[in-house]
Motif scaffolding. Structure first.
Motif, PDB file in Angstrom:
ATOM      1  N   GLU A  39     -41.490 -17.896  68.240  1.00 20.57           N
ATOM      2  CA  GLU A  39     -41.602 -19.082  69.024  1.00 20.57           C
ATOM      3  C   GLU A  39     -41.873 -18.656  70.694  1.00 20.57           C
ATOM      4  OE1 GLU A  39     -37.533 -20.581  68.582  1.00 20.57           O
ATOM      5  OE2 GLU A  39     -36.607 -19.227  69.781  1.00 20.57           O
ATOM      6  N   ASP A  40     -42.279 -19.819  71.047  1.00 15.46           N
ATOM      7  CA  ASP A  40     -42.630 -19.644  72.568  1.00 15.46           C
ATOM      8  C   ASP A  40     -43.549 -18.328  72.626  1.00 15.46           C
ATOM      9  OD1 ASP A  40     -41.121 -22.069  72.917  1.00 15.46           O
ATOM     10  OD2 ASP A  40     -39.323 -20.855  73.176  1.00 15.46           O
ATOM     11  N   GLU A  41     -44.301 -18.133  72.083  1.00  9.74           N
ATOM     12  CA  GLU A  41     -45.376 -16.845  72.306  1.00  9.74           C
ATOM     13  C   GLU A  41     -44.784 -15.795  72.589  1.00  9.74           C
ATOM     14  OE1 GLU A  41     -48.259 -18.052  75.025  1.00  9.74           O
ATOM     15  OE2 GLU A  41     -48.149 -20.174  74.478  1.00  9.74           O
ATOM     16  N   ILE A  42     -43.430 -15.488  72.174  1.00 12.91           N
ATOM     17  CA  ILE A  42     -42.859 -14.362  72.191  1.00 12.91           C
ATOM     18  C   ILE A  42     -43.501 -13.225  71.094  1.00 12.91           C
ATOM     19  CG2 ILE A  42     -40.767 -15.108  73.260  1.00 12.91           C
ATOM     20  CD1 ILE A  42     -39.223 -14.216  70.698  1.00 12.91           C
ATOM     21  N   GLU A  43     -43.460 -11.882  71.505  1.00  9.54           N
ATOM     22  CA  GLU A  43     -43.801 -10.929  70.722  1.00  9.54           C
ATOM     23  C   GLU A  43     -42.808 -10.119  69.942  1.00  9.54           C
ATOM     24  OE1 GLU A  43     -45.919  -8.546  73.328  1.00  9.54           O
ATOM     25  OE2 GLU A  43     -47.065 -10.243  73.958  1.00  9.54           O
ATOM     26  N   ALA A  44     -41.478 -10.181  70.794  1.00  8.89           N
ATOM     27  CA  ALA A  44     -40.220  -9.414  70.706  1.00  8.89           C
ATOM     28  C   ALA A  44     -39.346  -9.919  71.401  1.00  8.89           C
ATOM     29  CB  ALA A  44     -40.433  -7.908  70.635  1.00  8.89           C
ATOM     30  N   ALA A  75     -23.686  -4.399  63.126  1.00  8.24           N
ATOM     31  CA  ALA A  75     -24.663  -3.633  63.841  1.00  8.24           C
ATOM     32  C   ALA A  75     -25.330  -4.662  64.679  1.00  8.24           C
ATOM     33  CB  ALA A  75     -25.475  -3.136  62.676  1.00  8.24           C
ATOM     34  N   HIS A  76     -25.990  -4.028  65.887  1.00  4.77           N
ATOM     35  CA  HIS A  76     -26.740  -4.603  66.855  1.00  4.77           C
ATOM     36  C   HIS A  76     -27.950  -3.629  67.428  1.00  4.77           C
ATOM     37  CE1 HIS A  76     -28.154  -7.280  69.828  1.00  4.77           C
ATOM     38  NE2 HIS A  76     -27.678  -8.125  69.490  1.00  4.77           N
ATOM     39  N   SER A  77     -28.852  -4.204  67.791  1.00  6.60           N
ATOM     40  CA  SER A  77     -30.000  -3.525  68.332  1.00  6.60           C
ATOM     41  C   SER A  77     -29.998  -3.217  69.676  1.00  6.60           C
ATOM     42  CB  SER A  77     -31.474  -4.240  67.886  1.00  6.60           C
ATOM     43  OG  SER A  77     -31.502  -4.371  66.550  1.00  6.60           O
ATOM     44  N   LEU A  78     -30.472  -2.146  70.298  1.00  3.85           N
ATOM     45  CA  LEU A  78     -30.804  -2.061  71.625  1.00  3.85           C
ATOM     46  C   LEU A  78     -32.362  -1.713  71.796  1.00  3.85           C
ATOM     47  CD1 LEU A  78     -29.252  -1.128  74.429  1.00  3.85           C
ATOM     48  CD2 LEU A  78     -29.456   1.274  73.623  1.00  3.85           C
ATOM     49  N   GLY A  79     -32.788  -2.436  72.647  1.00  2.30           N
ATOM     50  CA  GLY A  79     -34.253  -2.090  72.917  1.00  2.30           C
ATOM     51  C   GLY A  79     -34.857  -3.282  72.583  1.00  2.30           C
ATOM     52  N   ASP A  80     -36.352  -3.096  72.035  1.00  2.00           N
ATOM     53  CA  ASP A  80     -37.213  -3.983  71.533  1.00  2.00           C
ATOM     54  C   ASP A  80     -37.020  -4.182  70.168  1.00  2.00           C
ATOM     55  OD1 ASP A  80     -37.884  -3.876  74.115  1.00  2.00           O
ATOM     56  OD2 ASP A  80     -39.903  -3.257  73.875  1.00  2.00           O
ATOM     57  N   ASP A 121     -37.163 -11.893  76.489  1.00  3.12           N
ATOM     58  CA  ASP A 121     -38.484 -12.102  75.755  1.00  3.12           C
ATOM     59  C   ASP A 121     -39.511 -10.927  76.054  1.00  3.12           C
ATOM     60  OD1 ASP A 121     -37.099 -14.515  74.566  1.00  3.12           O
ATOM     61  OD2 ASP A 121     -38.019 -15.821  76.222  1.00  3.12           O
ATOM     62  N   ILE A 122     -40.339 -10.634  75.164  1.00  3.38           N
ATOM     63  CA  ILE A 122     -41.431  -9.949  75.241  1.00  3.38           C
ATOM     64  C   ILE A 122     -42.538 -10.651  75.232  1.00  3.38           C
ATOM     65  CG2 ILE A 122     -42.699  -7.823  74.928  1.00  3.38           C
ATOM     66  CD1 ILE A 122     -39.977  -6.981  75.882  1.00  3.38           C
ATOM     67  N   ILE A 123     -43.446 -11.153  76.136  1.00  2.00           N
ATOM     68  CA  ILE A 123     -44.392 -12.022  76.223  1.00  2.00           C
ATOM     69  C   ILE A 123     -45.495 -11.183  77.114  1.00  2.00           C
ATOM     70  CG2 ILE A 123     -45.326 -14.311  76.853  1.00  2.00           C
ATOM     71  CD1 ILE A 123     -42.268 -15.156  76.722  1.00  2.00           C
ATOM     72  N   GLY A 124     -46.619 -10.982  76.270  1.00  2.00           N
ATOM     73  CA  GLY A 124     -47.653 -10.386  76.971  1.00  2.00           C
ATOM     74  C   GLY A 124     -47.273  -8.887  77.399  1.00  2.00           C
ATOM     75  N   ARG A 127     -41.379  -7.897  79.765  1.00  4.35           N
ATOM     76  CA  ARG A 127     -39.882  -8.433  79.691  1.00  4.35           C
ATOM     77  C   ARG A 127     -39.424  -9.405  80.480  1.00  4.35           C
ATOM     78  NH1 ARG A 127     -34.871  -4.651  80.171  1.00  4.35           N
ATOM     79  NH2 ARG A 127     -33.857  -4.687  77.968  1.00  4.35           N
ATOM     80  N   VAL A 128     -39.151 -10.474  79.936  1.00  2.38           N
ATOM     81  CA  VAL A 128     -38.757 -11.664  80.892  1.00  2.38           C
ATOM     82  C   VAL A 128     -36.988 -11.938  80.638  1.00  2.38           C
ATOM     83  CG1 VAL A 128     -39.272 -13.903  81.304  1.00  2.38           C
ATOM     84  CG2 VAL A 128     -41.045 -12.411  81.015  1.00  2.38           C
ATOM     85  N   TYR A 129     -36.391 -12.074  81.448  1.00  2.00           N
ATOM     86  CA  TYR A 129     -34.803 -12.319  81.086  1.00  2.00           C
ATOM     87  C   TYR A 129     -34.929 -13.753  80.448  1.00  2.00           C
ATOM     88  CZ  TYR A 129     -29.994 -13.291  81.563  1.00  2.00           C
ATOM     89  OH  TYR A 129     -28.841 -13.876  81.188  1.00  2.00           O
ATOM     90  N   ALA A 130     -34.156 -13.983  79.174  1.00  2.31           N
ATOM     91  CA  ALA A 130     -34.185 -15.235  78.526  1.00  2.31           C
ATOM     92  C   ALA A 130     -33.022 -16.054  78.868  1.00  2.31           C
ATOM     93  CB  ALA A 130     -34.019 -14.990  77.082  1.00  2.31           C
ATOM     94  N   GLN A 131     -32.917 -16.562  80.257  1.00  3.61           N
ATOM     95  CA  GLN A 131     -31.921 -17.045  80.826  1.00  3.61           C
ATOM     96  C   GLN A 131     -31.435 -18.484  80.201  1.00  3.61           C
ATOM     97  OE1 GLN A 131     -32.161 -17.346  84.958  1.00  3.61           O
ATOM     98  NE2 GLN A 131     -30.141 -18.396  85.339  1.00  3.61           N
ATOM     99  N   GLU A 132     -32.411 -19.211  79.897  1.00  3.02           N
ATOM    100  CA  GLU A 132     -32.411 -20.493  79.127  1.00  3.02           C
ATOM    101  C   GLU A 132     -31.640 -20.434  77.942  1.00  3.02           C
ATOM    102  OE1 GLU A 132     -36.260 -19.195  77.834  1.00  3.02           O
ATOM    103  OE2 GLU A 132     -35.237 -19.102  79.784  1.00  3.02           O
ATOM    104  N   ARG A 133     -31.660 -19.390  77.028  1.00  2.62           N
ATOM    105  CA  ARG A 133     -30.923 -19.156  75.970  1.00  2.62           C
ATOM    106  C   ARG A 133     -29.939 -18.228  76.039  1.00  2.62           C
ATOM    107  NH1 ARG A 133     -36.082 -17.519  74.566  1.00  2.62           N
ATOM    108  NH2 ARG A 133     -35.321 -15.803  73.460  1.00  2.62           N
ATOM    109  N   SER A 134     -29.522 -17.833  76.956  1.00  3.36           N
ATOM    110  CA  SER A 134     -28.089 -17.025  77.338  1.00  3.36           C
ATOM    111  C   SER A 134     -26.880 -17.851  77.659  1.00  3.36           C
ATOM    112  CB  SER A 134     -28.610 -15.967  78.670  1.00  3.36           C
ATOM    113  OG  SER A 134     -29.667 -15.249  78.279  1.00  3.36           O
ATOM    114  N   THR A 135     -25.796 -17.390  77.390  1.00  8.55           N
ATOM    115  CA  THR A 135     -24.505 -17.756  77.529  1.00  8.55           C
ATOM    116  C   THR A 135     -23.984 -16.859  78.712  1.00  8.55           C
ATOM    117  OG1 THR A 135     -24.334 -18.461  75.236  1.00  8.55           O
ATOM    118  CG2 THR A 135     -22.272 -18.450  76.400  1.00  8.55           C
ATOM    119  N   PRO A 136     -23.408 -17.612  79.806  1.00  7.65           N
ATOM    120  CA  PRO A 136     -22.655 -16.879  80.829  1.00  7.65           C
ATOM    121  C   PRO A 136     -21.258 -16.224  80.560  1.00  7.65           C
ATOM    122  CG  PRO A 136     -23.314 -19.074  81.715  1.00  7.65           C
ATOM    123  CD  PRO A 136     -23.646 -19.072  80.172  1.00  7.65           C
ATOM    124  N   MET A 137     -20.963 -15.089  80.586  1.00  4.76           N
ATOM    125  CA  MET A 137     -19.990 -14.442  80.235  1.00  4.76           C
ATOM    126  C   MET A 137     -18.687 -14.738  81.193  1.00  4.76           C
ATOM    127  SD  MET A 137     -20.938 -10.504  79.040  1.00  4.76           S
ATOM    128  CE  MET A 137     -19.378  -9.995  79.302  1.00  4.76           C
TER     129      MET A 137
END
Length: 147
Positions: A39-44, A75-80, A121-124, A127-137
């Motif tokens: 979605e939103d043109e993300i590659e990863a 289990a969770h991923s680190l990186g791309d 988000d990885i776009i083009g 690496r762009v911080y996905a702030q609008e989809r993040s929840t403040p800790m």
């Protein structure tokens, strides 16, 4: 809990968890797999993790599960992580299905709100911080003055 570099090998991890617990006399095994959507043109998506807090958070959840006679695997991923692959998975093993069904919902929601994992988000190729989809800790504001 285990952290993996890149996309998760869902089948292999679930098979490992199942084989580890199949003789533990649990009557239920309920799982969740988070998949990166195209979605939103993300590659990863790309993830950073603050492991000491994540392990502390997870250990608190293991204690909650233990009080219910259950066990949590995660289990969770680190990186791309490319689209259409998994970055997060968990399973609840419990004596009764109701415990597993209820616990997985609360666990996944708390994970989304409180785990110290930052998503980009990885776009083009960038690496762009996905702030609008993040929840403040909770408590994260104390770091703003240090940056």
């Amino acid at each position: 809990m285990k952290i993996y570099n890149g996309s998760l090998e869902v089948e292999a991890i679930f098979n490992q968890w199942y084989n580890e617990e199949k003789e533990s006399n649990y009557g239920a095994n309920v799982s969740f797999v988070g998949v990166v959507r195209a979605e939103d043109e993300i590659e990863a998506l790309s993830f950073d993790i603050y492991e000491p807090i994540l392990f502390e958070w997870f250990n608190q959840w293991q204690e909650k599960a233990k009080q219910l006679g259950a066990k949590i695997k995660m289990a969770h991923s680190l990186g791309d992580v490319k689209v259409h692959t998994s970055s997060f998975m968990c399973a609840i093993f419990s004596p009764k299905r109701r415990v597993a069904l209820e616990l997985i919902d609360v666990f996944v929601e708390d994970f989304k709100a409180n785990a110290p994992i930052w998503k980009y988000d990885i776009i083009g190729g960038k690496r762009v911080y996905a702030q609008e989809r993040s929840t403040p800790m909770s408590g994260a504001g104390i770091l703003k003055g240090l940056l």
